[in-house]
Scaffold this motif. Structure first.
Motif, PDB file in Angstrom:
ATOM      1  N   VAL A 210       5.630   5.766   0.951  1.00 38.46           N
ATOM      2  CA  VAL A 210       6.361   4.747  -0.154  1.00 38.46           C
ATOM      3  C   VAL A 210       5.929   3.533   0.625  1.00 38.46           C
ATOM      4  O   VAL A 210       6.792   3.032   2.820  1.00 38.46           O
ATOM      5  CB  VAL A 210       7.888   5.127   0.416  1.00 38.46           C
ATOM      6  CG1 VAL A 210       9.175   3.275  -0.401  1.00 38.46           C
ATOM      7  CG2 VAL A 210       8.377   6.181  -0.492  1.00 38.46           C
ATOM      8  N   GLN A 211       6.009   2.242   0.779  1.00 42.04           N
ATOM      9  CA  GLN A 211       5.757   1.423   1.203  1.00 42.04           C
ATOM     10  C   GLN A 211       6.472  -0.182   1.216  1.00 42.04           C
ATOM     11  O   GLN A 211       6.182  -1.550   0.743  1.00 42.04           O
ATOM     12  CB  GLN A 211       4.278   0.083   0.738  1.00 42.04           C
ATOM     13  CG  GLN A 211       3.345   1.386   0.877  1.00 42.04           C
ATOM     14  CD  GLN A 211       1.789   1.125   1.354  1.00 42.04           C
ATOM     15  OE1 GLN A 211       1.901  -0.487   0.900  1.00 42.04           O
ATOM     16  NE2 GLN A 211       0.717   1.342   0.893  1.00 42.04           N
ATOM     17  N   HIS A 212       7.736   0.136   2.312  1.00 41.41           N
ATOM     18  CA  HIS A 212       8.641  -0.522   1.858  1.00 41.41           C
ATOM     19  C   HIS A 212       8.596  -2.052   2.177  1.00 41.41           C
ATOM     20  O   HIS A 212       8.925  -2.951   2.343  1.00 41.41           O
ATOM     21  CB  HIS A 212       9.636   0.135   3.030  1.00 41.41           C
ATOM     22  CG  HIS A 212      10.757   1.262   2.619  1.00 41.41           C
ATOM     23  ND1 HIS A 212      11.100   1.391   1.603  1.00 41.41           N
ATOM     24  CD2 HIS A 212      10.254   2.234   3.392  1.00 41.41           C
ATOM     25  CE1 HIS A 212      12.057   2.916   1.058  1.00 41.41           C
ATOM     26  NE2 HIS A 212      11.058   3.248   2.173  1.00 41.41           N
ATOM     27  N   GLU A 213       6.785  -2.381   3.138  1.00 38.39           N
ATOM     28  CA  GLU A 213       7.145  -3.574   3.984  1.00 38.39           C
ATOM     29  C   GLU A 213       6.382  -4.583   3.018  1.00 38.39           C
ATOM     30  O   GLU A 213       6.763  -5.741   3.121  1.00 38.39           O
ATOM     31  CB  GLU A 213       5.806  -3.629   5.167  1.00 38.39           C
ATOM     32  CG  GLU A 213       5.046  -2.508   4.556  1.00 38.39           C
ATOM     33  CD  GLU A 213       4.561  -1.697   4.398  1.00 38.39           C
ATOM     34  OE1 GLU A 213       5.390  -0.723   3.996  1.00 38.39           O
ATOM     35  OE2 GLU A 213       3.521  -1.123   4.947  1.00 38.39           O
ATOM     36  N   ARG A 214       6.340  -3.963   1.585  1.00 34.31           N
ATOM     37  CA  ARG A 214       5.513  -4.798   0.407  1.00 34.31           C
ATOM     38  C   ARG A 214       6.569  -4.470  -0.630  1.00 34.31           C
ATOM     39  O   ARG A 214       6.732  -5.540  -1.925  1.00 34.31           O
ATOM     40  CB  ARG A 214       4.382  -4.361  -0.184  1.00 34.31           C
ATOM     41  CG  ARG A 214       3.394  -4.198   0.945  1.00 34.31           C
ATOM     42  CD  ARG A 214       1.748  -3.406  -0.107  1.00 34.31           C
ATOM     43  NE  ARG A 214       0.956  -3.131   1.292  1.00 34.31           N
ATOM     44  CZ  ARG A 214      -0.087  -3.686   2.837  1.00 34.31           C
ATOM     45  NH1 ARG A 214       0.096  -5.193   2.868  1.00 34.31           N
ATOM     46  NH2 ARG A 214      -0.629  -3.084   2.622  1.00 34.31           N
ATOM     47  N   HIS A 215       7.710  -4.300  -0.724  1.00 35.03           N
ATOM     48  CA  HIS A 215       9.225  -4.349  -1.328  1.00 35.03           C
ATOM     49  C   HIS A 215       9.180  -5.302  -1.797  1.00 35.03           C
ATOM     50  O   HIS A 215      10.319  -5.798  -2.543  1.00 35.03           O
ATOM     51  CB  HIS A 215       9.757  -3.189  -1.655  1.00 35.03           C
ATOM     52  CG  HIS A 215       8.613  -1.712  -1.792  1.00 35.03           C
ATOM     53  ND1 HIS A 215       9.469  -1.274  -1.293  1.00 35.03           N
ATOM     54  CD2 HIS A 215       7.422  -1.294  -2.380  1.00 35.03           C
ATOM     55  CE1 HIS A 215       8.199   0.353  -1.835  1.00 35.03           C
ATOM     56  NE2 HIS A 215       7.221  -0.559  -2.041  1.00 35.03           N
ATOM     57  N   ALA A 216       9.774  -6.803  -0.747  1.00 37.36           N
ATOM     58  CA  ALA A 216      10.094  -7.634  -0.092  1.00 37.36           C
ATOM     59  C   ALA A 216      11.551  -7.496  -1.477  1.00 37.36           C
ATOM     60  O   ALA A 216      12.440  -8.624  -1.955  1.00 37.36           O
ATOM     61  CB  ALA A 216       9.466  -8.940  -1.273  1.00 37.36           C
TER      62      ALA A 216
END
Ligand code: CP
Length: 292
Positions: A210-216
């Motif tokens: 889960v790529q939280h850093e790309r979810h803005a």
């Protein structure tokens, strides 16, 4: 092969050739002499596996390394990626390994006259991850044709999903996705399924971080337990896998989110084998580009 930037640019024969070469290196075959070749590794996004396994591959090929540190470089004075790469070419580098947060960052670099190896561009592509995944699958099954693969999780933000969807489909595997609506991506033609509807019939279950850093901010309110229950490889789902099925994850793993802690190193898991294979695949890519 001049550059390696996307799995969409690789022919099936080139993929098969790289896997064969990597397997030969893994089996102990002698490597070509790249002693006087210089490589620069430029990681503008964090990395453990890709960065360290490129470095390991370069050491095993006896190459000379320049490990570029963006935070201590003239990037901090505003130097562009193009000028940074042109500089490294001017001082004698033979190839550049680059990870960058911007999709397709490599496009302005491709006519510079120095090979570019994409170590991940934003949510675009991660070709060496796909190649090491393919090698791991090939070691298990000896083929791709007809294999059933479910790729599960944050499809939209995953360069691994994009690269593997293209390569596995080109090689004859049947790929389906499982994902929350918010992370679906209709730029790829795969069907979306519920994990429970396919878990006992797939040959490969591939979980994504889960790529939280790309979810803005979109993932605010993300419930780990709920995600694990619906989209994770729980212990119960692991138990329903076919005997021959394998579990993959590009890592880093969020234990008990994408995959139960106890399944990360369980017998069907290939997660650490994927990492080992990454070194041989990167050796194969480097030799093909510099010595091919
Ligand atoms: N799989 C992968 O790309 O891991 P890193 O981000 O640690 O390189």
């Amino acid at each position: 092969m001049q550059h390696l930037v996307s799995m969409e640019h690789l022919a099936v024969e080139e993929i098969e050739n790289l896997i064969q070469k990597a397997m030969q290196y893994k089996a102990g075959e002698a490597v070509p002499n790249l002693k006087r070749r210089y490589i620069a590794n430029l990681f503008f996004e964090n990395s453990t596996r890709t960065k360290c396994s490129f470095e390991m591959a370069e050491h095993r090929l006896d190459m000379k390394q320049i490990n570029f540190e963006s935070s201590a470089s003239s990037v901090q004075k505003g130097e562009s990626l193009y000028d940074t790469c042109r500089t490294l070419q001017s001082i004698g580098c033979d190839a550049l390994v680059i990870r960058h947060e911007q999709n397709h960052y490599y496009e302005p670099l491709l006519n510079m006259g120095i090979p570019i190896i994409n170590a991940g561009d934003g949510s675009g592509q991660h070709p060496t991850q796909s190649l090491l995944d393919l090698m791991t699958i090939y070691e298990t099954y000896g083929r791709f044709e007809g294999l059933k693969v479910v790729i599960c999780g944050d499809i939209k933000n995953s360069r691994v999903a994009r690269s593997n969807y293209h390569s596995l489909t080109a090689l004859g595997a049947k790929v389906v996705f499982s994902s929350p609506d918010v992370w679906k991506d209709d730029s790829m033609a795969a069907d979306y399924v519920e994990l429970d509807d396919v878990i006992d019939e797939v040959d490969i279950v591939m979980l994504l971080r889960v790529q939280h850093e790309r979810h803005a901010g979109v993932s605010q309110g993300f419930e780990k337990e709920e995600y694990h229950r619906r989209y994770g490889l729980t212990e119960e789902r692991y138990a329903t896998l076919q005997d021959h099925a394998i579990v993959m994850h590009p890592a880093p793993v969020n234990r008990d989110v994408e995959i139960a802690d106890t399944s990360v190193e369980a017998p069907k898991s290939r997660i650490f084998e994927q990492m080992s294979n990454g070194v041989y695949i990167r050796m194969a890519v480097l030799t093909e580009i510099l010595n091919g």
